[in-house]
Design a protein around this motif. Structure first.
Motif, PDB file in Angstrom:
ATOM      1  N   LEU A  99      19.001 -17.779   5.154  1.00 34.91           N
ATOM      2  CA  LEU A  99      18.262 -16.739   5.843  1.00 34.91           C
ATOM      3  C   LEU A  99      19.246 -15.616   6.147  1.00 34.91           C
ATOM      4  CD1 LEU A  99      15.264 -16.835   6.574  1.00 34.91           C
ATOM      5  CD2 LEU A  99      15.906 -17.541   8.855  1.00 34.91           C
ATOM      6  N   LEU A 100      19.013 -14.447   5.561  1.00 35.34           N
ATOM      7  CA  LEU A 100      19.841 -13.276   5.807  1.00 35.34           C
ATOM      8  C   LEU A 100      19.128 -12.389   6.810  1.00 35.34           C
ATOM      9  CD1 LEU A 100      21.033 -14.386   3.141  1.00 35.34           C
ATOM     10  CD2 LEU A 100      21.320 -12.045   2.389  1.00 35.34           C
ATOM     11  N   SER A 101      19.892 -11.605   7.560  1.00 35.37           N
ATOM     12  CA  SER A 101      19.247 -10.791   8.593  1.00 35.37           C
ATOM     13  C   SER A 101      20.032  -9.527   8.910  1.00 35.37           C
ATOM     14  CB  SER A 101      19.076 -11.614   9.871  1.00 35.37           C
ATOM     15  OG  SER A 101      20.335 -11.944  10.419  1.00 35.37           O
ATOM     16  N   ILE A 102      19.309  -8.586   9.488  1.00 31.42           N
ATOM     17  CA  ILE A 102      19.864  -7.401  10.131  1.00 31.42           C
ATOM     18  C   ILE A 102      19.278  -7.393  11.530  1.00 31.42           C
ATOM     19  CG2 ILE A 102      19.941  -4.883  10.193  1.00 31.42           C
ATOM     20  CD1 ILE A 102      19.495  -4.848   7.183  1.00 31.42           C
ATOM     21  N   TYR A 110       5.824  -8.354   3.107  1.00 35.65           N
ATOM     22  CA  TYR A 110       6.515  -8.636   4.360  1.00 35.65           C
ATOM     23  C   TYR A 110       5.500  -8.889   5.467  1.00 35.65           C
ATOM     24  CZ  TYR A 110       5.814  -3.704   5.736  1.00 35.65           C
ATOM     25  OH  TYR A 110       5.266  -2.487   6.048  1.00 35.65           O
ATOM     26  N   TRP A 111       5.983  -9.598   6.481  1.00 39.17           N
ATOM     27  CA  TRP A 111       5.183  -9.954   7.655  1.00 39.17           C
ATOM     28  C   TRP A 111       5.839  -9.274   8.847  1.00 39.17           C
ATOM     29  CZ3 TRP A 111       1.043 -13.461   7.171  1.00 39.17           C
ATOM     30  CH2 TRP A 111       0.923 -14.023   5.894  1.00 39.17           C
ATOM     31  N   LEU A 152      10.122  -9.155  14.967  1.00 41.29           N
ATOM     32  CA  LEU A 152      10.631  -9.686  13.708  1.00 41.29           C
ATOM     33  C   LEU A 152       9.836  -9.151  12.521  1.00 41.29           C
ATOM     34  CD1 LEU A 152      12.453 -11.772  12.184  1.00 41.29           C
ATOM     35  CD2 LEU A 152      10.673 -13.468  12.623  1.00 41.29           C
ATOM     36  N   LEU A 153      10.559  -8.677  11.519  1.00 44.27           N
ATOM     37  CA  LEU A 153       9.968  -8.331  10.233  1.00 44.27           C
ATOM     38  C   LEU A 153      10.587  -9.279   9.218  1.00 44.27           C
ATOM     39  CD1 LEU A 153       9.249  -4.878   8.737  1.00 44.27           C
ATOM     40  CD2 LEU A 153      10.279  -6.657   7.347  1.00 44.27           C
ATOM     41  N   ASP A 187      12.199   0.004  11.515  1.00 44.06           N
ATOM     42  CA  ASP A 187      12.921  -0.213  12.767  1.00 44.06           C
ATOM     43  C   ASP A 187      12.546  -1.484  13.528  1.00 44.06           C
ATOM     44  OD1 ASP A 187      14.993   0.597  14.430  1.00 44.06           O
ATOM     45  OD2 ASP A 187      13.633   1.667  15.785  1.00 44.06           O
ATOM     46  N   PRO A 188      12.501  -2.613  12.833  1.00 48.86           N
ATOM     47  CA  PRO A 188      12.266  -3.859  13.571  1.00 48.86           C
ATOM     48  C   PRO A 188      13.528  -4.243  14.347  1.00 48.86           C
ATOM     49  CG  PRO A 188      12.802  -4.356  11.302  1.00 48.86           C
ATOM     50  CD  PRO A 188      12.723  -2.854  11.399  1.00 48.86           C
ATOM     51  N   ALA A 189      13.352  -4.981  15.420  1.00 43.06           N
ATOM     52  CA  ALA A 189      14.525  -5.488  16.150  1.00 43.06           C
ATOM     53  C   ALA A 189      15.316  -6.429  15.257  1.00 43.06           C
ATOM     54  CB  ALA A 189      14.079  -6.191  17.432  1.00 43.06           C
TER      55      ALA A 189
END
Length: 185
Positions: free
Chosen positions: A147-150, A61-62, A67-68, A96-98
């Motif tokens: 692109l999936l996200s939380i 991961y970056w 953003l992660l 805990d990334p935004a």
């Protein structure tokens, strides 16, 4: 469970290489040698996933300010079904990334549909905007993905900003050159 960040040669890399190359087609990854050259990049994290000190998978991961981005994630095929993937995703969320973002293949078969369902069970949302994984080579072509996200990304402007950040910082920044594969910047 915990992540062990690998920043130099390590005994786990032989097993991680096997999973990396078996789990992801060449068009969807770097060569392993190219990946190894990125180990000292401060924003890239290649982590062994350990359960009771046993290697059960890996995650790449970056991480930037807000953003992660998960580039690759795989669990040992012999260990699947033991909830190690779920535990790893729960551990990732504790960073805990935004915004937590990852790419998945389009839902064209049972395997890709199950993969998306797995991520949705972990709290990821599918985003309604078109996305192509950038190529890993300057002469390559993008691959249609999602692109999936939380949390979910509801506006095109934010989606485009994240897509551009990923393209520039994960892909284009490291295109091989005539003199070799050298990180730029």
């Amino acid at each position: 469970m915990h992540f062990l960040r690998i920043t130099q040669e390590h005994p786990y890399l032989a097993q991680i290489r096997m999973w990396y190359e078996e789990s992801f087609p060449l068009a969807e990854r770097r060569t392993f040698g190219q990946l190894i050259q990125l180990l000292d990049c401060p924003d890239m994290n290649l982590c062994a996933i350990l359960e009771q000190e046993q290697l059960v998978g890996f995650i790449i991961y970056w991480q930037w300010d807000t953003l992660l981005y998960v580039e690759h994630f795989a669990i040992d095929p012999q260990q699947r079904g033991l909830q190690f993937g779920q535990k790893a995703m729960q551990l990732l969320v504790t960073l805990d990334p935004a915004w937590l973002v990852l790419e998945v293949e389009l839902p064209t078969d049972d395997i890709s549909r199950r993969r998306i369902q797995f991520y949705e069970r972990q709290g990821f949302s599918r985003n309604p905007f078109a996305y192509h994984q950038p190529p890993y080579r300057a002469d390559g072509t993008g691959i249609p993905m999602e692109l999936l996200s939380i949390p979910a990304i509801h506006d095109q402007e934010r989606f485009s900003t994240f897509s551009k950040q990923i393209r520039e910082n994960v892909y284009e920044r490291f295109y091989p050159t005539a003199s070799g594969y050298k990180p730029i910047g």
